[in-house]
Design a protein around this motif. Structure first.
Motif, short mmCIF file in Angstrom:
data_model
loop_
_atom_site.label_atom_id
_atom_site.label_comp_id
_atom_site.label_asym_id
_atom_site.label_seq_id
_atom_site.Cartn_x
_atom_site.Cartn_y
_atom_site.Cartn_z
N MET A 277 48.05 -22.92 51.50
CA MET A 277 49.44 -22.69 51.78
C MET A 277 49.76 -23.28 53.16
SD MET A 277 51.54 -19.15 52.12
CE MET A 277 53.27 -19.21 52.31
N ASN A 278 50.85 -23.99 53.23
CA ASN A 278 51.33 -24.51 54.50
C ASN A 278 52.12 -23.40 55.18
OD1 ASN A 278 53.08 -25.69 56.49
ND2 ASN A 278 52.65 -27.70 55.58
N LYS B 140 53.84 -23.36 57.93
CA LYS B 140 55.15 -23.76 58.45
C LYS B 140 56.21 -23.83 57.37
CE LYS B 140 53.26 -26.27 62.36
NZ LYS B 140 53.01 -27.57 62.97
N THR B 141 55.85 -24.41 56.21
CA THR B 141 56.83 -24.57 55.12
C THR B 141 56.79 -23.43 54.12
OG1 THR B 141 55.30 -25.84 53.75
CG2 THR B 141 56.69 -27.08 55.31
N GLU B 142 55.74 -22.60 54.20
CA GLU B 142 55.52 -21.50 53.25
C GLU B 142 55.49 -22.00 51.81
OE1 GLU B 142 58.16 -18.22 53.94
OE2 GLU B 142 57.68 -18.14 56.06
N VAL B 143 54.81 -23.14 51.62
CA VAL B 143 54.68 -23.75 50.30
C VAL B 143 53.21 -23.93 49.97
CG1 VAL B 143 55.15 -25.83 48.93
CG2 VAL B 143 56.88 -24.97 50.53
N TRP B 144 52.84 -23.54 48.75
CA TRP B 144 51.47 -23.74 48.28
C TRP B 144 51.34 -25.18 47.80
CZ3 TRP B 144 47.55 -20.41 48.81
CH2 TRP B 144 47.87 -19.07 49.04
N SER B 145 50.18 -25.78 48.05
CA SER B 145 49.90 -27.11 47.53
C SER B 145 48.43 -27.16 47.13
CB SER B 145 50.20 -28.18 48.58
OG SER B 145 49.42 -27.98 49.73
#
Length: 182
Positions: free
Chosen positions: A1-2, A4-9
């Motif tokens: 999870m990033n 800063k962006t609160e996005v999983w990748s």
């Protein structure tokens, strides 16, 4: 999870699948630890431990095999990171073992004071705190405790703490939060 962006990748896959691993992180690395089978096929007797390391910056993965003397059963233990070492503590055999990420070696330390199956661990004030857990190996840890013990890495010793959990717990997860004025 990033963060800063609160996005999983997606990240690169682990090197080989594992069952019931210990997970710990230190610095920019995530470690997946699996204790090897002994000659009788008992997956919880640690005659050595495979360690997979994931670098969160480069996304590189590496495989290590840290050989150790028999640490005893790791069943029901938990993992915690302190400094550049990962500790497996608790479980059926009152385990306390240290993995040094720089030397890729394990060493056995002073045993916990009591059996703590699926107890929880935290680091506070430079010490390892082991909370709750099941205390009876005969019933697979279903006899729960509200007690807390603390490990001093510098002195290689455990001590009971007067502090008790609000309720007896096994398999729970705890966090220690310190109110710091900003």
């Amino acid at each position: 999870m990033n963060i800063k962006t609160e996005v999983w990748s997606p990240a690169s896959p682990i090197l080989h699948s594992v069952f019931d691993p210990f997970i710990a992180a230190t610095g920019m690395h995530i470690y997946v630890i699996l204790c090897n089978d002994d000659e009788n096929g008992d997956a919880y007797d640690a005659y050595g431990a495979s360690v997979q390391c994931y670098d969160t910056v480069t996304e590189a993965r590496s495989f290590r095999l840290a050989v150790t003397e028999n640490m005893g059963s790791t069943y029901g233990a938990s993992a915690v990171t302190l400094g550049d070492c990962i500790y497996l503590v608790g479980g059926f055999d009152k385990l306390c073992a240290e993995y040094n990420i720089h030397t890729d070696t394990w060493r056995s330390l002073e045993s916990c004071l009591q059996v703590r199956i699926f107890g929880s661990t935290a680091v506070f004030g430079g010490k390892i705190v082991l909370l709750g857990g099941g205390t009876n190996a005969e019933d697979l840890g279903r006899t729960e405790t509200d007690s807390v013990e603390c490990y001093d890495v510098d002195k290689n010793e455990w001590r009971d703490m007067e502090l008790k959990l609000p309720v007896s717990m096994c398999g729970g997860h705890y966090a220690i939060v310190v109110n710091v004025a900003t």
